[in-house]
Design an enzyme around this catalytic site. Structure first.
Site, PDB file in Angstrom:
ATOM      1  N   GLU A  80     -16.742   5.680   3.531  1.00  0.00           N
ATOM      2  CA  GLU A  80     -15.978   5.352   4.990  1.00  0.00           C
ATOM      3  C   GLU A  80     -16.032   6.642   6.204  1.00  0.00           C
ATOM      4  OE1 GLU A  80     -11.906   4.709   4.894  1.00  0.00           O
ATOM      5  OE2 GLU A  80     -11.424   5.405   3.289  1.00  0.00           O
ATOM      6  N   LYS A  90      -2.684   6.261   1.234  1.00  0.00           N
ATOM      7  CA  LYS A  90      -2.644   6.975   2.670  1.00  0.00           C
ATOM      8  C   LYS A  90      -1.732   8.217   2.629  1.00  0.00           C
ATOM      9  CE  LYS A  90      -2.966   4.450   7.182  1.00  0.00           C
ATOM     10  NZ  LYS A  90      -4.453   4.293   7.289  1.00  0.00           N
ATOM     11  N   ARG A  96       0.733  -1.295  -0.140  1.00  0.00           N
ATOM     12  CA  ARG A  96      -0.080   0.211  -0.058  1.00  0.00           C
ATOM     13  C   ARG A  96       0.858   1.246  -0.052  1.00  0.00           C
ATOM     14  NH1 ARG A  96      -4.427   0.145   4.433  1.00  0.00           N
ATOM     15  NH2 ARG A  96      -2.854   0.642   5.821  1.00  0.00           N
TER      16      ARG A  96
HETATM   17  C1  LIG Z   1      -5.396   3.667   7.283  1.00  0.00           C
HETATM   18  C2  LIG Z   1      -6.975   3.756   7.092  1.00  0.00           C
HETATM   19  C3  LIG Z   1      -7.725   2.634   7.182  1.00  0.00           C
HETATM   20  C4  LIG Z   1      -7.703   1.571   7.877  1.00  0.00           C
HETATM   21  O1  LIG Z   1      -6.637   0.628   7.220  1.00  0.00           O
HETATM   22  P1  LIG Z   1      -6.190  -0.445   8.143  1.00  0.00           P
HETATM   23  O2  LIG Z   1      -5.060  -1.183   7.162  1.00  0.00           O
HETATM   24  O3  LIG Z   1      -7.001  -1.528   8.319  1.00  0.00           O
HETATM   25  O4  LIG Z   1      -5.160  -0.007   9.377  1.00  0.00           O
HETATM   26  C5  LIG Z   1      -9.004   3.120   6.764  1.00  0.00           C
HETATM   27  N1  LIG Z   1      -9.486   4.296   6.140  1.00  0.00           N
HETATM   28  C6  LIG Z   1      -8.427   5.115   6.085  1.00  0.00           C
HETATM   29  C7  LIG Z   1      -9.023   6.480   5.395  1.00  0.00           C
HETATM   30  C8  LIG Z   1      -7.212   4.946   6.362  1.00  0.00           C
HETATM   31  O5  LIG Z   1      -6.279   5.826   6.136  1.00  0.00           O
END
Ligand SMILES: *Cc1c(COP(=O)(O)O)cnc(C)c1O
Length: 341
Positions: free
Chosen positions: A220, A184, A82
């Site tokens: 989300e 991210k 990622r």
């Molecule tokens: C990091 C993140 C998540 C959760 O991801 P994980 O890999 O399960 O920790 C969900 N939504 C957003 C916007 C994120 O930045």
């Protein structure tokens, strides 16, 4: 060497400077090997790309102690992948193959005394991040970058049981269609701060973001993916190109399908469908699953049948099974639990 004298069970989720961190630099077209250092300061030119144009991305995972005394982390290969995708989208140089995982191992081993003991509920949070480090004033990608990993011990996410959270449908947008919602990037969080502060002032725990184009589909929250449980006990997962692919959510999907025998459907989910669902959960590394008790849409409150007191039964089974795999009580799929030491 001995474990740090910390009241592990009462730690919050905050930053604490530990003994060591990992640092690597990208210069003249290549990444150096990187090294472990004690220096917790980053010294940058005043015009560094990250300071002017927010060229940065990050990851989050955790190391913890299993019952048999091993120090492990969960699916770090997916964090590496990622971060690669985030870097590419932000015109940053991805790390060489294998470097992310090696750096995670090194920095956790160096800070082994900071890994909370089994049973404390606490974990060592691992924060890899990358940013443009040389001076950039005309808008363009930086030429030099730094990759760092800091670690910090954090307390149990749920102290005294998982209380369902209250969401509100936000009037702000998290991620534009064809934008950066799927990576991210720090910038996704910068723009979410006003929205979360506003939601907290109004008494909600989190924002539920809808798709900005039509405001009809569920995306989300600011930092966690949603999953729903329907009337048959099956999982419905919102799908959109601007949802961040949560590793926890993807793992829970596999757990639901392979361990609990649920049917899993990933598809665009209309907001108006929430009345058809029995349970809802927020998925992310920190909490694994936080049960969602209610969602407020401009004064109209929807409370899930599972209620405001405890997790619904399917959410609880998902939570127990995934944390069981993480802790080594339940055999997980090949490669999920990575042993560091
Ligand atoms: C990091 C993140 C998540 C959760 O991801 P994980 O890999 O399960 O920790 C969900 N939504 C957003 C916007 C994120 O930045």
């Amino acid at each position: 060497m001995a474990k740090k004298d910390i009241d592990w069970a009462n730690l919050g989720f905050g930053y604490m400077s530990t003994d060591y961190r990992f640092v690597a630099n990208y210069k003249d077209g290549k990444w150096d090997e990187g090294k472990i250092t004690t220096d917790d300061k980053v010294v940058l030119n005043e015009c560094a790309g990250v300071l002017q144009y927010s060229q940065s991305c990050f990851e989050g995972l955790k190391a913890y102690t299993t019952e048999d005394g091993k120090i492990v982390c969960f699916r770090p290969d997916l964090n590496a992948k990622r971060m690669h995708d985030s870097a590419v989208r932000l015109e940053m140089p991805p790390l060489p193959e294998g470097m992310f995982e090696r750096a995670v191992d090194e920095v956790v081993k160096a800070n082994i005394d900071w890994v909370p003991p089994y049973g404390s509920g606490a974990t060592l949070y691992i924060r890899p991040y990358m940013f443009g480090s040389n001076a950039v004033i005309g808008v363009k990608p930086a030429d030099e970058y730094q990759f760092r990993i800091l670690v910090t011990p954090v307390g149990p996410y749920f102290k005294g049981g998982a209380k369902p959270v209250r969401l509100k449908v936000s009037d702000f947008d998290r991620a534009a269609p064809h934008g950066t919602g799927h990576i991210k990037a720090g910038l996704n969080y910068a723009m979410s701060l006003h929205a979360i502060v506003t939601a907290h002032k109004e008494g909600y725990d989190e924002n539920l973001y809808l798709d900005p184009a039509t405001r009809t589909y569920i995306e989300e929250t600011g930092g966690a993916n949603l999953i729903f449980v329907d009337k048959n006990g099956d999982l419905v997962i919102p799908k959109s190109d601007s949802i961040l692919p949560s590793i926890t959510r993807r793992s829970l999907t596999t757990v639901g399908e392979k361990y609990l025998g649920c049917k899993v459907t990933e598809r665009p989910v209309k907001f108006e469908e929430i009345k058809d669902f029995q349970e809802c959960g927020l998925c992310g590394t920190a909490a694994v699953i936080s049960p969602v008790g209610s969602i407020n849409d401009h004064g109209k409150e929807f409370v899930f049948p599972a209620g405001m007191e405890k997790m619904g039964p399917v959410t609880q089974k998902l939570y127990d099974t995934l944390t069981g795999i993480q802790n080594g009580h339940i055999e997980g799929p090949e490669g999920w639990v990575h042993v560091i030491a």
